[in-house]
Scaffold this motif. Structure first.
Motif, PDB file in Angstrom:
ATOM      1  N   ALA A 213       0.829  -1.203   0.000  1.00 40.43           N
ATOM      2  CA  ALA A 213       0.000   0.000   0.000  1.00 40.43           C
ATOM      3  C   ALA A 213       0.866   1.257   0.000  1.00 40.43           C
ATOM      4  CB  ALA A 213      -0.932  -0.003   1.207  1.00 40.43           C
ATOM      5  N   GLU A 214       1.950   1.242   0.775  1.00 42.76           N
ATOM      6  CA  GLU A 214       2.832   2.402   0.836  1.00 42.76           C
ATOM      7  C   GLU A 214       3.467   2.674  -0.516  1.00 42.76           C
ATOM      8  OE1 GLU A 214       6.806   4.002   3.255  1.00 42.76           O
ATOM      9  OE2 GLU A 214       5.826   2.124   3.845  1.00 42.76           O
ATOM     10  N   VAL A 369      10.569  29.532   7.154  1.00 42.44           N
ATOM     11  CA  VAL A 369      10.201  28.806   8.377  1.00 42.44           C
ATOM     12  C   VAL A 369      11.113  27.610   8.572  1.00 42.44           C
ATOM     13  CG1 VAL A 369       8.384  27.454   9.496  1.00 42.44           C
ATOM     14  CG2 VAL A 369       7.815  29.568   8.301  1.00 42.44           C
ATOM     15  N   SER A 370      11.187  26.768   7.534  1.00 41.62           N
ATOM     16  CA  SER A 370      12.034  25.573   7.615  1.00 41.62           C
ATOM     17  C   SER A 370      11.973  24.834   6.295  1.00 41.62           C
ATOM     18  CB  SER A 370      11.560  24.645   8.738  1.00 41.62           C
ATOM     19  OG  SER A 370      12.208  23.393   8.662  1.00 41.62           O
ATOM     20  N   GLU A 371      13.131  24.394   5.794  1.00 40.14           N
ATOM     21  CA  GLU A 371      13.143  23.584   4.581  1.00 40.14           C
ATOM     22  C   GLU A 371      12.436  22.257   4.826  1.00 40.14           C
ATOM     23  OE1 GLU A 371      16.601  23.546   1.923  1.00 40.14           O
ATOM     24  OE2 GLU A 371      17.607  24.792   3.421  1.00 40.14           O
ATOM     25  N   ASP A 372      12.502  21.739   6.050  1.00 34.95           N
ATOM     26  CA  ASP A 372      11.791  20.510   6.385  1.00 34.95           C
ATOM     27  C   ASP A 372      10.277  20.728   6.301  1.00 34.95           C
ATOM     28  OD1 ASP A 372      14.126  19.142   6.845  1.00 34.95           O
ATOM     29  OD2 ASP A 372      14.123  19.493   9.002  1.00 34.95           O
ATOM     30  N   PHE A 373       9.840  21.901   6.703  1.00 30.52           N
ATOM     31  CA  PHE A 373       8.417  22.216   6.659  1.00 30.52           C
ATOM     32  C   PHE A 373       7.920  22.228   5.223  1.00 30.52           C
ATOM     33  CE2 PHE A 373       4.638  24.945   7.205  1.00 30.52           C
ATOM     34  CZ  PHE A 373       4.066  24.311   8.298  1.00 30.52           C
ATOM     35  N   LEU A 374       8.711  22.779   4.314  1.00 28.79           N
ATOM     36  CA  LEU A 374       8.338  22.783   2.907  1.00 28.79           C
ATOM     37  C   LEU A 374       8.266  21.356   2.371  1.00 28.79           C
ATOM     38  CD1 LEU A 374       7.768  24.217   0.235  1.00 28.79           C
ATOM     39  CD2 LEU A 374      10.238  24.384  -0.129  1.00 28.79           C
ATOM     40  N   GLY A 375       9.224  20.521   2.763  1.00 30.88           N
ATOM     41  CA  GLY A 375       9.204  19.132   2.315  1.00 30.88           C
ATOM     42  C   GLY A 375       7.966  18.397   2.779  1.00 30.88           C
ATOM     43  N   ASP A 376       7.561  18.605   4.022  1.00 29.95           N
ATOM     44  CA  ASP A 376       6.356  17.954   4.542  1.00 29.95           C
ATOM     45  C   ASP A 376       5.103  18.495   3.862  1.00 29.95           C
ATOM     46  OD1 ASP A 376       7.843  16.393   6.165  1.00 29.95           O
ATOM     47  OD2 ASP A 376       7.231  17.307   8.062  1.00 29.95           O
ATOM     48  N   ALA A 377       5.114  19.778   3.520  1.00 25.47           N
ATOM     49  CA  ALA A 377       3.973  20.349   2.806  1.00 25.47           C
ATOM     50  C   ALA A 377       3.793  19.666   1.458  1.00 25.47           C
ATOM     51  CB  ALA A 377       4.162  21.848   2.621  1.00 25.47           C
ATOM     52  N   ILE A 378       4.893  19.345   0.807  1.00 22.37           N
ATOM     53  CA  ILE A 378       4.820  18.672  -0.484  1.00 22.37           C
ATOM     54  C   ILE A 378       4.287  17.248  -0.308  1.00 22.37           C
ATOM     55  CG2 ILE A 378       6.118  17.950  -2.504  1.00 22.37           C
ATOM     56  CD1 ILE A 378       5.774  21.049  -1.917  1.00 22.37           C
ATOM     57  N   LEU A 379       4.725  16.564   0.744  1.00 19.48           N
ATOM     58  CA  LEU A 379       4.240  15.200   0.985  1.00 19.48           C
ATOM     59  C   LEU A 379       2.731  15.173   1.230  1.00 19.48           C
ATOM     60  CD1 LEU A 379       7.039  13.734   3.311  1.00 19.48           C
ATOM     61  CD2 LEU A 379       6.601  13.161   0.917  1.00 19.48           C
ATOM     62  N   SER A 380       2.197  16.242   1.788  1.00 22.08           N
ATOM     63  CA  SER A 380       0.768  16.283   2.100  1.00 22.08           C
ATOM     64  C   SER A 380      -0.100  16.403   0.852  1.00 22.08           C
ATOM     65  CB  SER A 380       0.471  17.456   3.038  1.00 22.08           C
ATOM     66  OG  SER A 380       0.607  18.698   2.370  1.00 22.08           O
ATOM     67  N   PHE A 429      -6.719   7.758   0.329  1.00 20.32           N
ATOM     68  CA  PHE A 429      -6.811   8.915   1.221  1.00 20.32           C
ATOM     69  C   PHE A 429      -6.828   8.468   2.682  1.00 20.32           C
ATOM     70  CE2 PHE A 429      -9.411  11.735   3.827  1.00 20.32           C
ATOM     71  CZ  PHE A 429      -8.828  12.960   3.599  1.00 20.32           C
ATOM     72  N   ALA A 430      -7.674   7.483   2.996  1.00 20.17           N
ATOM     73  CA  ALA A 430      -7.790   7.002   4.371  1.00 20.17           C
ATOM     74  C   ALA A 430      -6.481   6.371   4.845  1.00 20.17           C
ATOM     75  CB  ALA A 430      -8.933   5.996   4.478  1.00 20.17           C
ATOM     76  N   ARG A 431      -5.880   5.567   3.988  1.00 19.85           N
ATOM     77  CA  ARG A 431      -4.617   4.910   4.362  1.00 19.85           C
ATOM     78  C   ARG A 431      -3.506   5.939   4.548  1.00 19.85           C
ATOM     79  NH1 ARG A 431      -2.353  -0.170   5.972  1.00 19.85           N
ATOM     80  NH2 ARG A 431      -0.151   0.365   6.113  1.00 19.85           N
ATOM     81  N   SER A 432      -3.463   6.922   3.649  1.00 17.91           N
ATOM     82  CA  SER A 432      -2.440   7.962   3.759  1.00 17.91           C
ATOM     83  C   SER A 432      -2.594   8.741   5.063  1.00 17.91           C
ATOM     84  CB  SER A 432      -2.540   8.933   2.576  1.00 17.91           C
ATOM     85  OG  SER A 432      -2.229   8.305   1.376  1.00 17.91           O
ATOM     86  N   ALA A 433      -3.842   9.129   5.369  1.00 19.02           N
ATOM     87  CA  ALA A 433      -4.086   9.888   6.589  1.00 19.02           C
ATOM     88  C   ALA A 433      -3.656   9.088   7.819  1.00 19.02           C
ATOM     89  CB  ALA A 433      -5.563  10.259   6.682  1.00 19.02           C
ATOM     90  N   TYR A 434      -3.944   7.808   7.809  1.00 20.14           N
ATOM     91  CA  TYR A 434      -3.558   6.940   8.934  1.00 20.14           C
ATOM     92  C   TYR A 434      -2.033   6.882   9.071  1.00 20.14           C
ATOM     93  CZ  TYR A 434      -2.818   2.671  11.655  1.00 20.14           C
ATOM     94  OH  TYR A 434      -2.390   1.759  12.580  1.00 20.14           O
ATOM     95  N   ASP A 435      -1.347   6.659   7.963  1.00 19.24           N
ATOM     96  CA  ASP A 435       0.119   6.574   8.006  1.00 19.24           C
ATOM     97  C   ASP A 435       0.738   7.904   8.432  1.00 19.24           C
ATOM     98  OD1 ASP A 435       0.047   3.948   7.207  1.00 19.24           O
ATOM     99  OD2 ASP A 435       0.389   4.387   5.084  1.00 19.24           O
ATOM    100  N   MET A 436       0.135   9.010   8.000  1.00 17.81           N
ATOM    101  CA  MET A 436       0.707  10.324   8.274  1.00 17.81           C
ATOM    102  C   MET A 436       0.522  10.777   9.713  1.00 17.81           C
ATOM    103  SD  MET A 436      -0.385  12.292   4.757  1.00 17.81           S
ATOM    104  CE  MET A 436       0.311  11.808   3.171  1.00 17.81           C
ATOM    105  N   VAL A 449       1.924  14.300  16.685  1.00 18.29           N
ATOM    106  CA  VAL A 449       1.219  14.023  15.429  1.00 18.29           C
ATOM    107  C   VAL A 449       2.100  14.478  14.273  1.00 18.29           C
ATOM    108  CG1 VAL A 449      -0.845  14.471  14.050  1.00 18.29           C
ATOM    109  CG2 VAL A 449      -1.019  14.331  16.538  1.00 18.29           C
ATOM    110  N   GLY A 450       2.166  13.663  13.237  1.00 17.67           N
ATOM    111  CA  GLY A 450       3.008  13.987  12.099  1.00 17.67           C
ATOM    112  C   GLY A 450       2.648  15.305  11.450  1.00 17.67           C
ATOM    113  N   GLY A 451       3.660  16.087  11.106  1.00 15.67           N
ATOM    114  CA  GLY A 451       3.420  17.370  10.471  1.00 15.67           C
ATOM    115  C   GLY A 451       2.752  17.233   9.113  1.00 15.67           C
ATOM    116  N   VAL A 452       3.031  16.133   8.402  1.00 17.93           N
ATOM    117  CA  VAL A 452       2.402  15.916   7.094  1.00 17.93           C
ATOM    118  C   VAL A 452       0.896  15.754   7.252  1.00 17.93           C
ATOM    119  CG1 VAL A 452       2.343  14.453   5.049  1.00 17.93           C
ATOM    120  CG2 VAL A 452       4.513  14.842   6.227  1.00 17.93           C
ATOM    121  N   PHE A 453       0.483  15.018   8.294  1.00 20.23           N
ATOM    122  CA  PHE A 453      -0.947  14.848   8.563  1.00 20.23           C
ATOM    123  C   PHE A 453      -1.600  16.192   8.883  1.00 20.23           C
ATOM    124  CE2 PHE A 453      -4.450  14.374  11.547  1.00 20.23           C
ATOM    125  CZ  PHE A 453      -5.253  13.439  10.915  1.00 20.23           C
TER     126      PHE A 453
END
Length: 493
Positions: A213-214, A369-380, A429-436, A449-453
């Protein structure tokens, strides 16, 4: 029942755009370019291989299935309602103005702006790595400034017209495909390359459902973007037929390109930790493999292709987002400014500049703010993709529900296949939200809680609030659910 003033029609409402200026080939090219194939496969294949090993091609194949099913839904809906508002119009017609504004308006445009910020940054980073000293290529400030300049240039091209944008895309896409073909041919011809096996396409070869699934969820992202070509349907010849054909063709070309590249890379480097399974190089496997395979000079060409890929997708994002908001404005769901069409270029000039400016501001803010924050925004973005694709698939089934018994074709192409695609997307969508939810998912976490979520689900919650604000601002649209549009008079920009 359809709302009043919104009869089904095979002829798009005219909004001042330049009609019959895009043919089938240009539509396919715009669809392919918006996905950024060279960039997408470069930054995704390594992570898919980390999860699935040599069965990465199986994940690419299975991840393609819901995309193809969704493409059928887009084709049928566009055939009935060829409006450049696409998902906004279709979801509004099926489920009402609130669902249409949130899923077909907010979710799509928010995901697109996030993608534009990422694409501009990637294009700038690759460009500086190619032409600038290491001190500049490694400077976040230099990358951000270059990214903003790229946005300015690309916004200017998009503002001048779809015909110019399509001609530019021919060159950009051609370079991408030639680079990927050259990489693949060299990999297969290399001494010691393993003979590809059809067993690599076996989806049951994964170590359990979780890794499978991942891997599939990762693959959904690399196919996203082909639907941008539908937003130029009012500028396309035979607008009820050509965009739908182009959508199916572009997704099939993507599948072939990705499978060819994946088989070639695994044959050459293997899927273990000393090959594609190396965590240090997973973020860009083409950059890691190309020098040893092609030599430094040709490796630079591959690197240029990835840079061009990001810029090409950035251009198509501007084309699609400005036309989607043009339609929303014409339907009374956004301020009139978004409905302004340039009197000479026949483009939604205000919307084009608006999205270019918003992407530049968002990129600058998130980087500060943070390059990590931008990366997580993209993952979302994956959450938003699965959300609006799923709702659109359901809209297809609901809109055509009274026609499903007319023929076997209608049953499957308007009902069964779009429904299966929608269910797959919503399950993703449901699986992604759970993993995030896992704080280890991505690079940031807040309160366990994960920043991507938080970014993904949070953006939808903000979208619900924005929908409430829009309801107060545009009561007539939300009261009547209007999706019929009178011809727009070309306005001075």
């Amino acid at each position: 029942m359809d709302p009043p003033d919104s009869p089904d029609t095979g002829t798009p409402h005219r909004k001042g755009l330049r009609n019959d200026s895009v043919g089938l080939l240009a539509s396919v090219v715009l669809g392919l370019s918006s996905v950024a194939p060279a960039y997408s496969i470069a930054v995704t294949l390594g992570f898919v291989t980390l999860v699935g090993g040599r069965f990465a091609p199986a994940a690419l194949l299975v991840g393609f299935v819901p995309i193809l099913l969704t493409a059928f839904a887009f084709r049928e809906l566009n055939r009935r309602m060829p409006d450049c508002g696409t998902t906004f119009v279709w979801n509004t017609r099926a489920f009402g103005p609130h669902v249409g504004w949130l899923s077909g308006g907010w979710a799509v445009q928010f995901a697109t702006v996030l993608a534009m910020a990422s694409l501009a940054q990637v294009g700038a980073a690759y460009l500086l790595d190619l032409v600038a000293p290491d001190s500049l290529a490694g400077s976040p400030l230099a990358v951000t400034v270059t990214a903003v300049l790229l946005l300015v240039v690309v916004t200017g091209v998009a503002r001048r017209g779809i015909h110019l944008a399509a001609e530019v895309q021919y060159v950009l896409l051609g370079l991408q495909l030639l680079a990927l073909i050259a990489f693949g041919v060299a990999a297969f011809a290399r001494d010691g390359a393993v003979t590809p096996s059809v067993a690599w396409l076996n989806p049951f070869g994964f170590d359990g459902f979780g890794p499978f699934a991942e891997a599939v969820l990762l693959c959904l992202f690399i196919y996203w973007g082909w639907d941008a070509l539908i937003t130029v349907n009012e500028e396309t010849t035979d607008s009820a037929r050509i965009p739908g054909q182009a959508a199916v063709i572009s997704t099939l070309v993507l599948l072939g390109t990705y499978l060819f590249t994946a088989f070639a890379a695994i044959s050459y480097a293997g899927s273990g930790p000393d090959g594609l399974g190396d965590e240090e190089t997973a973020a860009d496997v083409l950059a890691a493999l190309a020098p040893g395979l092609l030599g430094d000079t040709l490796a630079k060409v591959v690197q240029l292709a990835v840079c061009v890929s990001a810029v090409a997708a950035l251009l198509t994002c501007l084309v699609s987002s400005s036309r989607a908001t043009l339609s929303m404005s014409a339907h009374g769901a956004l301020p009139p400014a978004f409905g302004r069409v340039h009197p000479r270029f026949r483009t939604p000039a205000f919307g084009t500049v608006f999205f270019g400016a918003v992407a530049a501001a968002l990129l600058t803010l998130l980087t500060a703010v943070s390059e990590d924050f931008l990366g997580d925004a993209i993952l979302s973005i994956g959450l938003l993709i699965a959300f609006y694709y799923g709702i659109t698939g359901l809209a297809c089934v609901w809109h055509f529900r009274h026609e499903l018994g007319a023929s076997t074709r209608d049953l499957f192409l308007k009902g069964v296949l779009p429904l299966l695609g929608a269910l797959a997307m919503l399950a993703a969508f449901a699986r992604s939200a759970y993993d995030m939810l896992d704080p280890a998912y991505g690079s940031t976490a807040i309160g366990g809680v994960g920043g991507v979520f938080l970014l993904g689900v949070g953006s939808l919650l903000v979208g619900a609030l924005a929908t409430a604000v829009a309801r107060a601002r545009f009561p007539r649209f939300f009261r009547e659910g209007r999706t019929a549009v009178a011809d727009l008079t070309v306005q001075e920009d």
